[in-house]
Design an enzyme around this catalytic site. Structure first.
Site, mmCIF file in Angstrom:
data_model
loop_
_atom_site.group_PDB
_atom_site.id
_atom_site.type_symbol
_atom_site.label_atom_id
_atom_site.label_comp_id
_atom_site.label_asym_id
_atom_site.label_seq_id
_atom_site.Cartn_x
_atom_site.Cartn_y
_atom_site.Cartn_z
ATOM 1 N N CYS A 172 0.848 -1.201 0.000
ATOM 2 C CA CYS A 172 0.000 0.000 0.000
ATOM 3 C C CYS A 172 0.883 1.250 0.000
ATOM 4 O O CYS A 172 1.609 1.477 -0.962
ATOM 5 C CB CYS A 172 -0.984 -0.054 1.172
ATOM 6 N N HIS A 208 -3.681 -4.992 0.128
ATOM 7 C CA HIS A 208 -3.106 -5.541 1.364
ATOM 8 C C HIS A 208 -3.120 -7.065 1.292
ATOM 9 O O HIS A 208 -4.156 -7.670 1.570
ATOM 10 C CB HIS A 208 -3.917 -5.072 2.570
ATOM 11 N N GLU A 252 -1.916 -9.097 3.363
ATOM 12 C CA GLU A 252 -2.142 -9.620 4.724
ATOM 13 C C GLU A 252 -3.606 -9.566 5.128
ATOM 14 O O GLU A 252 -3.999 -10.124 6.150
ATOM 15 C CB GLU A 252 -1.253 -8.864 5.721
#
Lengths: 226, 260
Positions: free
Chosen positions: A81, A189, A191
């Site tokens: 990001c 993202h 994650e």
């Protein structure tokens, strides 16, 4: 085991990034220390806060210099990001009107506000990616059309489309990931992107492991010669 | 194409799920994080934890819940309820919450929205609005809604559409819009309210309150023009799975994420 540092610039929780890398078989750890950044086998720069704030902190703390050195030393890098946006020459976010904030200048281009084009900004939610040849390594096993979680109001405008690893359309077409040598970045993202995100993190860990292995081989060769 | 999100909401009190949940295969159905994990695996795009802990000294359990969620979830999550200041929100963000949801506190002090957006970025700030229709539906000028606070107990006299715009102007990244008239009824979203707010703000709107059937989910997106749909009991009671909802939405032509 490949030691991957997750750079902490004290803006948010990095547990999910750390956990994702560890689950993929890396020895991941969070640190704000430039020495740890220099010594790690690879660097992950997560995305929290604004371009201007992050750069100010990273410069003051010595993290910026350490990250650039690590990349120059040929170690793999993954920006997430804002961490991807910081890779570029300059950014608009947090700068006074018409001005720019200097980025890490590892890749050529700018970080600009996402034009609304009648759509809602920030671009929040799960969107699909269209993977280019450049994205083969980072997206190994992931097909074009897969969805990832985005949340951002700024996008990267790379000078050279050759660095784009995948594209996403949201009123405009923007680079949702970049790849140049061992330098990678994703606007989404991983994650927070469930199974597909885990695959991207796993691919990055594999890249780091391959890199480590060839370095050890080189070192052994060097020892043999001396 | 950006997909429309399906978001289960979990009410937690003292770190435990409030509404009765009965799922086969959960070790502890009262554990909000374990329930959220279940939804994560089912294809939920996000989860919202709503903390309805009455006393502030029990806040610790909510913070623990947030950090446990950061360890266990692979999708984003928001925590709402009980915030009074930026320091409280910072603790939650530091514990791992991707977003904080503000409600009564923002109404009491709107500058809190700006402060939160400056501290964590707009993407991390959700403004939750509980709205109730003013006047009789269908009557002239009846398409107006008033903001309620304190869990819907207290009227504020503030126009809900205006307030949503104000939240966006002050830096909120999303609006979580609940119809007080529909909440718990299973009659479907208040479509007129959802559409009025969606059209009035440049940021995403999450529709909430009233879902009872699969059609309702699709209506919230197609007729209400919402960007995401939130529900609690239909998921907790197992009426529908998240996957069922998404498959239904997809069949109605709504873009959803099914590749999980």
């Amino acid at each position: 085991m490949a030691r991957i540092v997750v750079v902490d610039y004290h803006k948010g929780n990095l547990m999910s990034v750390e956990r994702g890398l560890s689950a993929a078989g890396a020895d991941a750890f969070v640190s704000d220390d430039p020495v740890s950044i220099r010594e790690a086998d690879a660097v992950v720069l997560p995305g929290v806060g604004s371009f201007a704030d992050a750069m100010a902190y990273m410069r003051e703390s010595g993290q910026a210099e350490a990250v650039v050195e690590s990349v120059r030393a040929g170690r793999p890098f993954l920006g997430i990001c804002l961490g991807m946006q910081l890779l570029f020459d300059r950014g608009q976010e947090g700068a006074s009107c018409g001005e720019w904030v200097e980025g890490l200048k590892i890749l050529r281009g700018s970080c600009v506000r996402l034009p609304s084009c009648g759509l809602k900004v920030p671009h929040v939610g799960w969107d699909d990616v269209s993977i280019t040849d450049r994205g083969e390594r980072l997206f190994e096993g992931v097909s074009s059309g897969s969805h990832f979680y985005f949340t951002h109001s700024y996008i990267v405008d790379a000078d050279d489309d050759e660095v784009v690893a995948c594209w996403t359309d949201y009123g405009v077409r923007f680079a949702s990931a970049v790849a140049s040598g061992l330098v990678f970045g994703c606007q989404f993202h991983p994650e927070k992107s469930s199974g597909k995100g885990r695959e991207v993190l796993r691919n990055f860990v594999h890249i780091v492991q391959d890199c480590e292995q060839s370095r050890h081989l080189e070192e052994r060769k060097g020892e043999g010669l001396s | 194409m950006l997909t429309k999100r399906v978001i289960p909401c979990l009410d937690a009190k003292d770190g435990r799920v409030v509404k009765g949940v009965n799922f086969v295969g959960l070790r502890d159905a009262g554990n909000p994080v374990e329930l959220a994990r279940f939804y994560d695996a089912e294809g939920a795009d996000e989860v919202v934890f709503l903390d309805i802990t009455a006393t502030s000294d029990k806040r610790e359990t909510t913070i623990e819940m947030a950090s446990e969620a950061a360890r266990q979830l692979s999708i984003p999550y928001a925590v709402g309820g009980g915030f009074r200041d930026v320091a409280g929100m910072r603790t939650m963000v530091a514990a791992g919450a991707d977003k904080v949801s503000l409600n009564s506190a923002a109404v009491a002090d709107p500058s809190l929205i700006e402060a939160a957006a400056a501290a964590f970025g707009s993407q991390a700030v959700v403004c939750a609005i509980d709205a109730k229709r003013v006047g009789v539906p269908g009557a002239p000028g009846a398409d107006r809604w008033e903001v309620f606070v304190a869990g819907g107990r207290k009227a504020t006299g503030i126009d809900a559409v205006w307030w949503a715009q104000e939240c966006a102007r002050r830096g909120a990244g999303e609006i979580l819009l609940t119809s007080m008239d529909r909440d718990g009824t299973k009659d479907g979203f208040d479509i007129a309210l959802t559409r009025a707010v969606s059209r009035a703000v440049p940021i995403p709107v999450i529709a909430s309150g009233g879902v009872g059937s699969l059609e309702h989910f699709a209506e919230g997106i197609i007729d209400g023009e919402a960007d995401a749909v939130l529900a609690a009991s239909v998921f907790h009671f197992g009426t529908y799975t998240v996957k069922q909802v998404k498959e239904y939405m997809a069949a109605q032509g709504i873009p959803v994420r099914l590749d999980f």
